[in-house]
Design a protein around this motif. Structure first.
Motif, PDB file in Angstrom:
ATOM      1  N   ARG A  17       1.112  -1.415   0.064  1.00  0.00           N
ATOM      2  CA  ARG A  17       0.120  -0.105   0.074  1.00  0.00           C
ATOM      3  C   ARG A  17       0.643   1.237   0.000  1.00  0.00           C
ATOM      4  N   LEU A  18       2.224   1.035   0.393  1.00  0.00           N
ATOM      5  CA  LEU A  18       3.064   2.316   0.469  1.00  0.00           C
ATOM      6  C   LEU A  18       3.516   2.418  -0.875  1.00  0.00           C
ATOM      7  N   LEU A  19       3.287   1.591  -2.079  1.00  0.00           N
ATOM      8  CA  LEU A  19       3.669   2.024  -3.458  1.00  0.00           C
ATOM      9  C   LEU A  19       2.611   2.840  -3.845  1.00  0.00           C
ATOM     10  N   PRO A  20       3.043   3.649  -4.948  1.00  0.00           N
ATOM     11  CA  PRO A  20       1.987   4.445  -5.644  1.00  0.00           C
ATOM     12  C   PRO A  20       1.096   3.717  -6.574  1.00  0.00           C
ATOM     13  N   CYS A  21       1.582   2.678  -7.082  1.00  0.00           N
ATOM     14  CA  CYS A  21       0.705   1.832  -8.046  1.00  0.00           C
ATOM     15  C   CYS A  21       0.011   0.521  -7.245  1.00  0.00           C
ATOM     16  N   ARG A  22       0.548   0.451  -6.160  1.00  0.00           N
ATOM     17  CA  ARG A  22       0.152  -0.799  -5.240  1.00  0.00           C
ATOM     18  C   ARG A  22       0.542  -1.849  -6.127  1.00  0.00           C
ATOM     19  N   ASP A  23      -0.175  -3.047  -6.163  1.00  0.00           N
ATOM     20  CA  ASP A  23       0.231  -4.129  -7.178  1.00  0.00           C
ATOM     21  C   ASP A  23      -0.923  -4.118  -8.184  1.00  0.00           C
ATOM     22  N   LYS A  24      -1.172  -2.995  -8.748  1.00  0.00           N
ATOM     23  CA  LYS A  24      -2.227  -2.952  -9.712  1.00  0.00           C
ATOM     24  C   LYS A  24      -1.385  -2.717 -10.988  1.00  0.00           C
ATOM     25  N   ALA A  25      -0.281  -2.194 -11.024  1.00  0.00           N
ATOM     26  CA  ALA A  25       0.548  -2.009 -12.482  1.00  0.00           C
ATOM     27  C   ALA A  25       1.831  -1.913 -12.256  1.00  0.00           C
ATOM     28  N   GLY A  26       2.543  -2.100 -13.193  1.00  0.00           N
ATOM     29  CA  GLY A  26       4.019  -2.138 -13.010  1.00  0.00           C
ATOM     30  C   GLY A  26       4.458  -3.204 -12.642  1.00  0.00           C
ATOM     31  N   ILE A  27       5.705  -3.385 -12.233  1.00  0.00           N
ATOM     32  CA  ILE A  27       6.496  -4.512 -11.755  1.00  0.00           C
ATOM     33  C   ILE A  27       5.730  -5.228 -10.612  1.00  0.00           C
ATOM     34  N   ALA A  28       5.442  -4.372  -9.796  1.00  0.00           N
ATOM     35  CA  ALA A  28       4.527  -5.079  -8.719  1.00  0.00           C
ATOM     36  C   ALA A  28       3.478  -5.888  -8.922  1.00  0.00           C
ATOM     37  N   LEU A  29       2.922  -5.907 -10.245  1.00  0.00           N
ATOM     38  CA  LEU A  29       2.130  -6.802 -10.568  1.00  0.00           C
ATOM     39  C   LEU A  29       2.187  -8.216 -10.580  1.00  0.00           C
ATOM     40  N   LEU A  30       3.549  -8.431 -10.701  1.00  0.00           N
ATOM     41  CA  LEU A  30       4.149  -9.906 -10.477  1.00  0.00           C
ATOM     42  C   LEU A  30       4.051 -10.305  -8.947  1.00  0.00           C
ATOM     43  N   LEU A  31       3.644  -9.748  -8.143  1.00  0.00           N
ATOM     44  CA  LEU A  31       3.638 -10.157  -6.952  1.00  0.00           C
ATOM     45  C   LEU A  31       2.144 -10.709  -6.552  1.00  0.00           C
ATOM     46  N   ASP A  32       2.434 -12.097  -7.038  1.00  0.00           N
ATOM     47  CA  ASP A  32       1.067 -13.088  -6.935  1.00  0.00           C
ATOM     48  C   ASP A  32       1.457 -13.705  -5.371  1.00  0.00           C
ATOM     49  N   ARG A  33       0.563 -13.718  -4.624  1.00  0.00           N
ATOM     50  CA  ARG A  33       0.779 -14.219  -3.352  1.00  0.00           C
ATOM     51  C   ARG A  33       1.004 -15.737  -3.348  1.00  0.00           C
ATOM     52  N   PRO A  34       0.411 -16.360  -3.877  1.00  0.00           N
ATOM     53  CA  PRO A  34       0.527 -17.878  -3.813  1.00  0.00           C
ATOM     54  C   PRO A  34       1.913 -18.212  -4.209  1.00  0.00           C
ATOM     55  N   SER A  35       2.426 -17.609  -5.257  1.00  0.00           N
ATOM     56  CA  SER A  35       3.757 -18.029  -5.772  1.00  0.00           C
ATOM     57  C   SER A  35       4.835 -17.463  -5.036  1.00  0.00           C
ATOM     58  N   LEU A  36       4.709 -16.296  -4.482  1.00  0.00           N
ATOM     59  CA  LEU A  36       5.506 -15.815  -3.526  1.00  0.00           C
ATOM     60  C   LEU A  36       5.762 -16.618  -2.183  1.00  0.00           C
ATOM     61  N   TYR A  37       4.667 -17.261  -1.824  1.00  0.00           N
ATOM     62  CA  TYR A  37       4.698 -17.644  -0.478  1.00  0.00           C
ATOM     63  C   TYR A  37       5.176 -19.281  -0.524  1.00  0.00           C
ATOM     64  N   ARG A  38       5.029 -19.536  -1.852  1.00  0.00           N
ATOM     65  CA  ARG A  38       5.585 -20.788  -2.071  1.00  0.00           C
ATOM     66  C   ARG A  38       6.990 -21.011  -2.078  1.00  0.00           C
ATOM     67  N   GLY A  39       7.573 -20.125  -2.125  1.00  0.00           N
ATOM     68  CA  GLY A  39       9.070 -20.006  -2.111  1.00  0.00           C
ATOM     69  C   GLY A  39       9.875 -20.488  -0.879  1.00  0.00           C
ATOM     70  N   PHE A  40      11.301 -20.603  -1.268  1.00  0.00           N
ATOM     71  CA  PHE A  40      12.070 -21.101  -0.220  1.00  0.00           C
ATOM     72  C   PHE A  40      12.505 -19.929   0.835  1.00  0.00           C
ATOM     73  N   TYR A  41      12.535 -18.827   0.414  1.00  0.00           N
ATOM     74  CA  TYR A  41      13.041 -17.628   1.287  1.00  0.00           C
ATOM     75  C   TYR A  41      12.109 -16.295   0.801  1.00  0.00           C
ATOM     76  N   HIS A  42      11.562 -15.665   1.736  1.00  0.00           N
ATOM     77  CA  HIS A  42      10.915 -14.476   1.323  1.00  0.00           C
ATOM     78  C   HIS A  42      11.321 -13.438   2.376  1.00  0.00           C
ATOM     79  N   SER A  43      11.779 -12.340   2.062  1.00  0.00           N
ATOM     80  CA  SER A  43      11.873 -11.315   2.920  1.00  0.00           C
ATOM     81  C   SER A  43      11.576  -9.957   2.441  1.00  0.00           C
ATOM     82  N   GLN A  44      10.488  -9.398   3.011  1.00  0.00           N
ATOM     83  CA  GLN A  44      10.187  -7.885   2.621  1.00  0.00           C
ATOM     84  C   GLN A  44      10.967  -6.999   3.597  1.00  0.00           C
TER      85      GLN A  44
END
Lengths: 640, 387
Positions: free
Chosen positions: A197-224
């Motif tokens: 929500r701190l991003l101006p386009c949130r995850d609606k446009a741009g590169i943040a569009l890639l942040l698909d929750r299921p595929s992110l949290y399926r990963g081995f390491y995740h650090s925000q």
């Protein structure tokens, strides 16, 4: 200026695309000379040796100093700027991590692993620009604010028993720094959403569009991570405003079908991937508010050395000729999209080969023609990532629930040998290692029991420890902090620090709901101040430098975190509070009553009293009976 | 005495061989303190025995009580103190309780042999070390004011009334304030001395207030919940935070509540009063250890003659043996093996507390009965007697 901007803020609230674009054009035309709020989005993708893929999202927003811009923000998140102004935060870093960074196979010597590999759970440190006695209050308020902002239990860091004040070993060395970790925090989407929500386009446009929750949290390491630098309140004069850096680092397993097939047949063939296969989404154009929007593919030094580019020898000339086909269509791999630019690393002292960076501009793509970069391996390739000078791991020793010991072991990696042999000209070469360890108060560490083992031989502590700072823990007040500077000879193979502790006993309400799981000891930070993880890429135009690449150029010391330790503590019986209270009080009553009874009893008097009582009883009862019977009889007679 | 020393030393050496990590230097100091304590106990015991015989003589009860069968209580007390497994364990475990015990014994020894500065020193040091011996000031004042243990003063008066000759020389002395004031002066001097020394050495660590907070405050607020042979640790680990302060007050006031009734009933026997106070403290204190039990069990030896008729002594002995065997087993099961539960260990601590309660109650009762017996012997008819 402020008057002019007001309608534009309203427009922002309406949030229609076209209006925004108009406004940006208008604003930029108007404020040519002045500093502006800027936002840039970048993604770096890097294949890892163990068939995995690292994706590193880097979003950077910057706000000019409030003196020139007032309190209004167009792109910069207002919550953050208010937080900075209210608590006078000079620098702050908050990270939410799940999983453990695998230093052995994912590397530890590049800027990403040094500054983005974080300990599990929440880590927060902050530097304040307030007088010493206000810092703790500011910290408390900050933890509560962040806790509300990110839907996390950061507020547990407010109690003095959980955070510490590193004196000098922690990188932003300063007396005003506070450091706290909360290893058992479970990180999930509810933390990611407020972060987005701190991003101006949130995850609606741009590169943040890639942040698909299921595929992110399926990963081995995740650090925000959220890194904040503010010169707003500093007295130094240089006022560059607030820079907010949001990074998200994920390690994912690309599982395209072809990769699996190949995997079965050939072990060393890296899986081929594309952004759509990893994230399940594609980038359909940039975020219109972003100044720059680009995707990078990084091939690290080891991989480049392995790939044997045909014109590796005259690499610099190739970098100048940007469209050199040799770099992106190689016999060993193939890129699905032609890179817009190729950067070659400047020669570094630590390694012979140089890494290569492919850059893709997202601006060119649109909804109809989405951006999707893919990499297909043609031949099997195996390489190693550059490691930290010493590989650090930490473990517990001892059994039982009364005492134990923490051991931090440092093992030399192959990298060190090569580097050291190159570096030690005068023969007396030393490797400096800083260890920063915080232990919670219920693990009562005995600092006098610190022992050093070098090459598996116990050695005198004073021979290898150059500097040590210890602040012992106070029960329920403050954690124990140990900062050590170790000077090890370069040819060291293994080194170990051990320190003994007693396990404390807590009150029943101080145990977490899952008390038998154990208690976490936060990660120790091992840093190597003589080694700097930086990657400098040759660039033509330094004006248009991307924030990610300039971040890579910063000389930050190589840092690694050890594992989080789980210490089982003795638990009382949680079902017993009432029983214990009643039994204990019964015993006390027994003591009190019987002792008082003994003290006030007077045998002779008692006997006399009893006799008198007995006499009275035997005297009166027959008398009454006789009276009663006499009455009854009398009445009976009368009736008769 | 010599035999005793060598015996304990042997036991101690055995442990030393078993655990080579123990530093010899430290444990020698503790061992020496134990030996000195035992010698002081012996001297005090002899003193008490002589005083007792003297009072019996003045009551003309020597024949009736068969003084020839009187045991040498000083020797017995010293023996009990040195051979007690609790003492040995405390010594081998390098506990500091032998030092605290010596301070208490020094105080009583000084008061019995009328070495007022020594008594004041012992009292101040004992209080400084573990706070609870502060209440020993009452028996010490009685000791200094009226001399060591003797039957109640009324008995002497009755005896002399029977004889109808009032021989002042044979009466125990009345309460005299002189030595008490002397003691107060010395206690004040010693405490100022100790506080000044502490203040100087703690100047850079926050001064005296910090010392009080982290020593006496630590004792009074029961912050450390590590398992010990007492019962407070588990109670305060389990009790709701809301009630914590209330129970802290209740448990500490429990010690203070018993001071006055005991002082009234046992004022003619100050040394026994001191024993009862020590026993109660070691039962109710925040962090009791076996060393505390060793002290009061040793002091119990002074009164073997008076407490000959005590009830439940076999039961108590078996209980002590049982608890001291079971308690380490339960601790091991809970802490080290993880197969037991905190309740197992707490149960042994509970039984131990009950045993101590029975010991104190029965001891006080036996002593009061002993006085009654003496009175009956004097008056000859139990019905008319009034204490």
């Amino acid at each position: 200026m402020v008057l002019l901007q007001r309608p534009h803020i309203l427009l922002l609230l309406i949030d229609t695309h076209q209006f925004l674009q108009c406004w940006i054009a208008f604003g930029s035309a108007n404020e040519e000379g002045q500093q502006q709020e800027e936002f840039s989005e970048e993604l770096l993708v890097k294949p890892l040796p163990d068939h995995k893929l690292l994706a590193h999202f880097h979003f950077q927003s910057s706000a000019p100093p409030s003196t020139s811009n007032g309190c209004h923000h167009h792109l910069f998140p207002k919550a953050i700027s208010q937080l900075v102004q209210k608590f006078r935060v000079k620098e702050m870093e908050l990270s939410f991590t799940q999983g453990r960074w695998n230093y052995e196979s994912w590397g530890g010597f590049d800027p990403i692993s040094s500054s983005n590999a974080k300990p599990p759970g929440v880590e927060l440190w902050a530097v304040f620009d307030v007088p010493q006695h206000h810092i703790d209050a500011s910290w408390k308020n900050l933890t509560h604010t962040l806790s509300g902002l990110f839907c996390a239990s950061i507020n547990f860091l407010e109690s003095t028993a959980t955070y510490s004040t590193p004196e000098w070993s922690f990188p932003p060395a300063s007396g005003n720094v506070r450091y706290g970790t909360f290893p058992c925090e479970a990180v999930c989407t509810e933390n990611l959403t407020p972060w987005l929500r701190l991003l101006p386009c949130r995850d609606k446009a741009g590169i943040a569009l890639l942040l698909d929750r299921p595929s992110l949290y399926r990963g081995f390491y995740h650090s925000q991570r959220l890194h904040l630098t503010s010169t707003e309140s500093s007295s130094e004069g240089i006022d560059s405003g607030i820079i907010l850096e949001q990074t998200l680092t994920v390690v994912l397993q690309p599982n395209s079908e072809r990769a699996i097939e190949v995997h079965a047949s050939e072990k060393h063939v890296q899986p081929s991937w594309s952004l759509s296969s990893i994230f399940g989404k594609q980038v359909s154009g940039r975020c219109v508010l972003a100044k720059s929007s680009s995707v990078y593919l990084l091939l690290d030094r080891g991989l480049v050395a392995e790939l044997k580019f045909p014109n590796k020898e005259n690499g610099k000339s190739a970098a100048n000729g940007l469209t050199s086909e040799n770099f992106w269509s190689n016999p060993s791999f193939e890129l699905s999209v032609n890179p817009d630019r190729i950067f070659l690393e400047e020669s570094s002292s630590h390694s012979k080969s140089l890494s290569i960076l492919y850059m893709f501009q997202v601006e060119k793509y649109s909804e109809s023609e989405p951006f999707d970069i893919g990499l297909m391996w043609k031949v099997p390739v195996a390489w190693l990532c550059q490691q930290t000078p010493l590989h650090a791991s930490r473990f517990l020793m001892g059994s039982g629930n009364e005492r134990g010991a923490i051991a931090i072991s440092l093992k030399s990696t192959q990298f060190t040998e090569g580097f050291m042999s190159a570096n030690s000209k005068d023969g007396s070469c030393e490797l400096r290692v800083d260890v920063f360890q915080v232990v919670p108060w219920y693990v009562k560490v005995y600092f006098h029991s610190l022992r050093v083992f070098v090459d598996q031989q116990p050695r005198a502590v004073s021979d290898f420890i150059e500097k040590i700072h210890v602040s012992p823990s106070k029960d329920k007040m403050s954690p124990g902090v140990m900062e050590v500077v170790l000077k090890l000879p370069c040819r060291v193979n293994t080194a170990a620090l051990t320190i003994e502790f007693d396990k404390g006993f807590l009150r029943i309400d101080e145990y977490p709901p899952d008390a038998n799981q154990g208690f976490d000891i936060p990660s120790a930070i091992i840093s190597f101040p003589n080694f700097h993880a930086s990657m400098v890429f040759l660039e033509d135009d330094s004006l248009n430098r991307s924030p990610l690449l300039s971040k890579f150029q910063d000389k930050c010391p190589v840092m690694s975190y050890t594992e989080v330790l789980l210490v089982p503590l003795t638990t009382p019986d949680f079902s017993m509070p009432y029983n214990v209270s009643t039994i204990k009080c019964t015993v006390f009553a027994l003591y009190f009553g019987s002792l008082l009874n003994v003290l006030q009893r007077r045998v002779a008097e008692e006997e006399r009293f009893l006799k008198a009582k007995a006499a009275k009883k035997t005297g009166r009862l027959p008398l009454l009976l006789s009276k009663l019977s006499a009455k009854l009889r009398g009445s009976g007679i009368n009736q008769d | 005495m010599q035999d005793l020393c060598t015996m304990v030393h042997l036991c101690y050496c055995l442990f030393l061989v078993l655990s080579p990590l123990i530093e010899l230097k430290d444990s020698q100091i503790i061992f020496c303190t134990d030996v000195v304590s035992a010698m002081l106990i012996r001297a005090t015991g002899q003193n008490l025995r002589l005083a007792y015989l003297r009072s019996l003589e003045s009551l003309d009860l020597v024949k009736q009580i068969e003084v020839s069968e009187f045991l040498f209580s000083g020797d017995i007390a010293a023996l009990i103190y040195l051979c007690n497994p609790f003492t040995i364990v405390a010594c081998v475990g390098l506990s500091t309780s032998p030092i605290e015990n010596m301070a208490v014994i020094l105080c009583l020894y000084g008061a019995c042999s009328r070495l007022i500065p020594l008594a004041a020193f012992g009292w101040v040091i004992a209080t400084h070390l573990s706070l609870y011996p502060a209440i020993l000031i009452i028996p010490v004042i009685f000791l200094l004011g009226c001399g060591p243990d003797s039957p109640p003063r009324k008995l002497f008066l009755q005896r002399h009334q029977q004889k109808e000759v009032l021989n002042q020389s044979k009466l125990p002395p009345r309460f005299s304030w002189g030595p008490v004031i002397h003691f107060a002066f010395w206690a004040f001097l010693w405490s100022v001395y100790v506080l000044v020394l502490c203040g100087i050495s703690l100047k850079q660590f926050g001064g005296l207030w910090e010392m009080f907070k982290s020593t006496y405050g630590f004792i009074l607020t029961v912050e450390d919940l590590s398992p010990n042979i007492g019962v407070l640790w588990y109670f305060f680990a389990e009790v709701f935070e809301f009630f914590r302060n209330f129970f802290l007050i209740v448990f500490h006031v429990n010690i203070l509540f018993m001071i006055l009734p005991l002082a009234i009933r046992l004022r003619h026997r100050p040394c026994y009063l001191a024993f009862v106070y020590v026993a109660i403290c070691s039962m109710l204190k925040s962090y009791p250890s076996v060393g505390d039990s060793a002290l009061y069990l040793g002091l119990l030896g002074w009164f073997v003659n008076e407490l000959a008729d005590m009830q439940f002594s076999l039961f108590l002995f078996c209980g002590y043996v049982g608890v001291s065997l079971l308690s380490p087993v339960m601790h091991n099961l809970w802490i080290w093996r993880g197969t037991g539960n905190a309740n197992f260990y707490f149960a042994t601590a509970m039984v131990y507390a009950c045993l101590q309660i029975v010991l104190v109650v029965e001891g006080v009762s036996a002593m009061l009965n002993h006085d009654r017996k003496l009175r009956n012997l004097i008056t000859g008819k139990p019905q008319d007697a009034k204490s």
